[in-house]
Design a protein around this motif. Structure first.
Motif, PDB file in Angstrom:
ATOM      1  N   PRO A 126       0.807  -1.224   0.000  1.00 41.75           N
ATOM      2  CA  PRO A 126       0.000   0.000   0.000  1.00 41.75           C
ATOM      3  C   PRO A 126       0.844   1.280   0.000  1.00 41.75           C
ATOM      4  O   PRO A 126       0.367   2.331  -0.404  1.00 41.75           O
ATOM      5  CB  PRO A 126      -0.819  -0.107   1.282  1.00 41.75           C
ATOM      6  N   TYR A 172      -0.613 -11.045   6.526  1.00 40.78           N
ATOM      7  CA  TYR A 172      -1.458  -9.976   5.993  1.00 40.78           C
ATOM      8  C   TYR A 172      -2.884 -10.443   5.772  1.00 40.78           C
ATOM      9  O   TYR A 172      -3.139 -11.614   5.509  1.00 40.78           O
ATOM     10  CB  TYR A 172      -0.891  -9.473   4.654  1.00 40.78           C
ATOM     11  N   GLU A 173      -3.783  -9.461   5.845  1.00 39.21           N
ATOM     12  CA  GLU A 173      -5.164  -9.630   5.398  1.00 39.21           C
ATOM     13  C   GLU A 173      -5.337  -8.694   4.213  1.00 39.21           C
ATOM     14  O   GLU A 173      -4.770  -7.596   4.195  1.00 39.21           O
ATOM     15  CB  GLU A 173      -6.142  -9.272   6.519  1.00 39.21           C
ATOM     16  N   TYR A 174      -6.121  -9.115   3.217  1.00 41.99           N
ATOM     17  CA  TYR A 174      -6.266  -8.358   1.973  1.00 41.99           C
ATOM     18  C   TYR A 174      -7.736  -8.058   1.695  1.00 41.99           C
ATOM     19  O   TYR A 174      -8.625  -8.801   2.118  1.00 41.99           O
ATOM     20  CB  TYR A 174      -5.693  -9.162   0.792  1.00 41.99           C
ATOM     21  N   ASP A 175      -7.971  -6.989   0.931  1.00 42.68           N
ATOM     22  CA  ASP A 175      -9.341  -6.697   0.500  1.00 42.68           C
ATOM     23  C   ASP A 175      -9.619  -7.426  -0.820  1.00 42.68           C
ATOM     24  O   ASP A 175      -8.765  -8.172  -1.319  1.00 42.68           O
ATOM     25  CB  ASP A 175      -9.581  -5.184   0.386  1.00 42.68           C
ATOM     26  N   TYR A 179      -5.334  -5.618  -1.997  1.00 43.27           N
ATOM     27  CA  TYR A 179      -4.499  -4.669  -1.262  1.00 43.27           C
ATOM     28  C   TYR A 179      -4.522  -5.033   0.215  1.00 43.27           C
ATOM     29  O   TYR A 179      -5.542  -5.482   0.752  1.00 43.27           O
ATOM     30  CB  TYR A 179      -4.982  -3.229  -1.445  1.00 43.27           C
ATOM     31  N   THR A 181      -5.005  -4.837   4.017  1.00 43.49           N
ATOM     32  CA  THR A 181      -5.845  -4.080   4.942  1.00 43.49           C
ATOM     33  C   THR A 181      -5.299  -4.157   6.368  1.00 43.49           C
ATOM     34  O   THR A 181      -5.577  -3.299   7.193  1.00 43.49           O
ATOM     35  CB  THR A 181      -7.298  -4.594   4.933  1.00 43.49           C
ATOM     36  N   LYS A 182      -4.494  -5.213   6.634  1.00 46.75           N
ATOM     37  CA  LYS A 182      -3.912  -5.370   7.960  1.00 46.75           C
ATOM     38  C   LYS A 182      -2.641  -6.202   7.863  1.00 46.75           C
ATOM     39  O   LYS A 182      -2.598  -7.189   7.141  1.00 46.75           O
ATOM     40  CB  LYS A 182      -4.904  -6.059   8.903  1.00 46.75           C
ATOM     41  N   THR A 191      -3.056  -1.236  10.370  1.00 43.84           N
ATOM     42  CA  THR A 191      -4.185  -1.346   9.446  1.00 43.84           C
ATOM     43  C   THR A 191      -4.060  -0.279   8.362  1.00 43.84           C
ATOM     44  O   THR A 191      -3.455   0.770   8.563  1.00 43.84           O
ATOM     45  CB  THR A 191      -5.536  -1.191  10.176  1.00 43.84           C
ATOM     46  N   PHE A 192      -4.638  -0.593   7.213  1.00 41.24           N
ATOM     47  CA  PHE A 192      -4.590   0.306   6.053  1.00 41.24           C
ATOM     48  C   PHE A 192      -6.015   0.494   5.555  1.00 41.24           C
ATOM     49  O   PHE A 192      -6.732  -0.478   5.350  1.00 41.24           O
ATOM     50  CB  PHE A 192      -3.732  -0.307   4.941  1.00 41.24           C
ATOM     51  N   GLU A 193      -6.419   1.744   5.378  1.00 38.57           N
ATOM     52  CA  GLU A 193      -7.756   2.033   4.883  1.00 38.57           C
ATOM     53  C   GLU A 193      -7.687   2.889   3.636  1.00 38.57           C
ATOM     54  O   GLU A 193      -6.820   3.651   3.447  1.00 38.57           O
ATOM     55  CB  GLU A 193      -8.571   2.738   5.955  1.00 38.57           C
TER      56      GLU A 193
END
Length: 193
Positions: A126, A172-175, A179, A181-182, A191-193
């Motif tokens: 990100p 990682y967690e992805y959307d 991308y 998200t965590k 976290t990424f928003e």
């Protein structure tokens, strides 16, 4: 709740200043289109001057002088990170550190540099979605954050210094657009928003 940061831009639409109230102020200087220097003041705590060296558009070296203003005796430390790349990712950082003698001003370097090596996934990080100058700002106040300069996400970081070897893994967690998200490493996460 977080801290609000404000950003000012110069006439070339590049970041010229990042600030948060009167507590934090960072001023950017450029050589052509590349950031050459970031000067950061954290009110009553620290003054940091980060200088950057490039090979083309890739950062290959950062040098940061940090004055610790809250110490009873003026204290100034030096950190130098040299970056090696594999493709579009930082593969290794060699970090040298030292302290300036408060009486003579002579820089006394630690005898052994630290190395950080990185292994990555194949998914876009990100950080490149943000202006390069913004993540350079973060790396100037938090040295040894070479993964900010990489296209992909670090899965493993191995740090070797005079105290031994430390290995950190990241999950990682992805959307639904793939991308991050965590990101989680041990108890820490972002976290990424």
């Amino acid at each position: 709740s977080g801290t609000d940061m404000q950003i000012e831009y110069n006439s070339s639409n590049k970041i010229s200043k990042v600030f948060s109230g009167a507590e934090l102020t960072s001023n950017f200087e450029y050589s052509g289109t590349n950031v050459s220097k970031i000067t950061t003041n954290i009110e009553g705590m620290t003054k940091m001057v980060a200088k950057f060296t490039y090979n083309g558009t890739k950062i290959v070296k950062s040098e940061i002088d940090t004055e610790l203003l809250f110490m009873p005796i003026p204290t100034k430390i030096y950190t130098e990170d040299v970056y090696e790349y594999q493709g579009e990712n930082v593969s290794k950082i060699t970090t040298k550190m030292g302290a300036y003698d408060p009486i003579t001003g002579v820089l006394e370097m630690a005898p052994v540099p630290a190395t950080s090596t990185y292994q990555y996934d194949a998914i876009n990080s990100p950080y490149p979605l943000l202006p390069k100058e913004f993540w350079m700002f973060f790396s100037s106040i938090a040295p040894q954050t070479g993964s900010f300069y990489s296209k992909n996400n670090p899965l493993k970081v191995i740090v070797v210094d005079e105290t031994g070897t430390d290995t950190q893994t990241v999950t990682y967690e992805y959307d639904n657009k793939n991308y991050v998200t965590k990101g989680t490493s041990g108890e820490a996460y972002g976290t990424f928003e």
